[in-house]
Design a protein around this motif. Structure first.
Motif, PDB file in Angstrom:
ATOM      1  N   ASN A  93       0.850  -1.055   0.141  1.00 27.96           N
ATOM      2  CA  ASN A  93       0.006   0.102   0.018  1.00 27.96           C
ATOM      3  C   ASN A  93       0.889   1.228  -0.136  1.00 27.96           C
ATOM      4  O   ASN A  93       1.397   1.667   1.113  1.00 27.96           O
ATOM      5  CB  ASN A  93      -0.799   0.130   1.352  1.00 27.96           C
ATOM      6  N   TYR A  94       1.113   1.816  -0.978  1.00 29.03           N
ATOM      7  CA  TYR A  94       1.801   2.794  -1.279  1.00 29.03           C
ATOM      8  C   TYR A  94       1.258   4.210  -0.653  1.00 29.03           C
ATOM      9  O   TYR A  94       2.028   5.082  -0.123  1.00 29.03           O
ATOM     10  CB  TYR A  94       2.455   3.282  -2.702  1.00 29.03           C
ATOM     11  N   GLN A 104       2.671   3.672   2.766  1.00 28.74           N
ATOM     12  CA  GLN A 104       4.428   3.825   2.786  1.00 28.74           C
ATOM     13  C   GLN A 104       4.814   5.013   2.492  1.00 28.74           C
ATOM     14  O   GLN A 104       5.958   5.396   2.787  1.00 28.74           O
ATOM     15  CB  GLN A 104       5.016   2.664   1.933  1.00 28.74           C
ATOM     16  N   SER A 105       4.371   5.820   1.467  1.00 32.85           N
ATOM     17  CA  SER A 105       4.875   7.040   1.161  1.00 32.85           C
ATOM     18  C   SER A 105       3.685   8.104   0.938  1.00 32.85           C
ATOM     19  O   SER A 105       3.467   8.697   0.009  1.00 32.85           O
ATOM     20  CB  SER A 105       5.247   6.925  -0.446  1.00 32.85           C
ATOM     21  N   SER A 106       3.172   8.256   2.060  1.00 35.18           N
ATOM     22  CA  SER A 106       2.114   8.906   2.328  1.00 35.18           C
ATOM     23  C   SER A 106       2.156  10.489   2.022  1.00 35.18           C
ATOM     24  O   SER A 106       1.298  11.193   1.539  1.00 35.18           O
ATOM     25  CB  SER A 106       1.464   8.891   4.023  1.00 35.18           C
ATOM     26  N   THR A 125       2.247  10.802  -1.720  1.00 27.77           N
ATOM     27  CA  THR A 125       1.131  10.438  -2.038  1.00 27.77           C
ATOM     28  C   THR A 125      -0.086  11.724  -2.135  1.00 27.77           C
ATOM     29  O   THR A 125      -0.669  11.998  -3.093  1.00 27.77           O
ATOM     30  CB  THR A 125       0.305   9.164  -1.598  1.00 27.77           C
ATOM     31  N   LEU A 144       2.317   3.631 -10.550  1.00 19.71           N
ATOM     32  CA  LEU A 144       2.120   3.211  -9.339  1.00 19.71           C
ATOM     33  C   LEU A 144       1.191   2.084  -9.018  1.00 19.71           C
ATOM     34  O   LEU A 144       1.380   1.089  -8.377  1.00 19.71           O
ATOM     35  CB  LEU A 144       1.456   4.302  -8.432  1.00 19.71           C
ATOM     36  N   PHE A 163       2.001  -1.882  -8.241  1.00 15.30           N
ATOM     37  CA  PHE A 163       1.627  -2.380  -6.803  1.00 15.30           C
ATOM     38  C   PHE A 163       0.675  -3.300  -6.863  1.00 15.30           C
ATOM     39  O   PHE A 163       0.085  -3.562  -5.753  1.00 15.30           O
ATOM     40  CB  PHE A 163       1.827  -1.280  -5.835  1.00 15.30           C
TER      41      PHE A 163
END
Length: 160
Positions: A5-6, A9-11, A14, A137, A141
């Motif tokens: 869940n990007y 992980q990269s809030s 995002t 993305l 993923f």
């Protein structure tokens, strides 16, 4: 099956992408055309998550269901206006960028339908869906179509 869940992980990244995407609601490109562009670019990328999301968004904004089915075959369909066809042509050529760049005939067709400002806005929109990486993305993923419906308010589309 989703790989990771990007969003979590990269809030921060995002969040910035979402802010950038929100800017397109303030451009000269009307919502129905924005949605057609986003659907078509997502189809070309093979991003099931994005196709699902953009179709639901279009449905919420009262897009006719048959037109949604025809986006993939817009050239043969009679359901799209010259302005919409120009936007879809621009979407395809910029998503599949030919070795020699954008052909003059496609540029001229789009130019007859859009002001210079709108043409610039449309090109930014197509570029954004292709470069701000949502499609990349979500494909990378394996985001599950519909998995974020509640978070994005897409459950209101009443599509199951």
């Amino acid at each position: 099956m989703q790989r990771l869940n990007y969003f979590q992980q990269s809030s921060e990244l995002t969040k910035k992408l979402m802010e950038f995407g929100a800017l397109f609601q303030k451009t000269t490109i009307e919502a129905p055309i924005r949605e057609l562009v986003e659907i078509r670019a997502s189809q070309l990328y093979g991003c099931a998550f994005c196709v699902d999301m953009h179709i639901k968004m279009a449905k919420i904004h009262v897009e006719r269901e048959l037109r949604l089915h025809h986006v993939a075959t817009w050239r043969e369909s009679t359901l799209f206006s010259p302005r919409e066809r120009a936007a879809l042509a621009r979407t395809e050529v910029l998503t599949r960028l030919p070795a020699n760049g954008v052909p003059d005939d496609i540029f001229e067709r789009v130019r007859t339908q859009y002001s210079e400002k709108a043409l610039s806005d449309l090109t930014f929109l197509v570029g954004a869906i292709n470069t701000y990486t949502w499609n990349r993305l979500n494909v990378a993923f394996r985001m599950v179509p519909g998995s974020s419906d509640k978070a994005f308010g897409l459950d209101k589309a009443n599509l199951e």
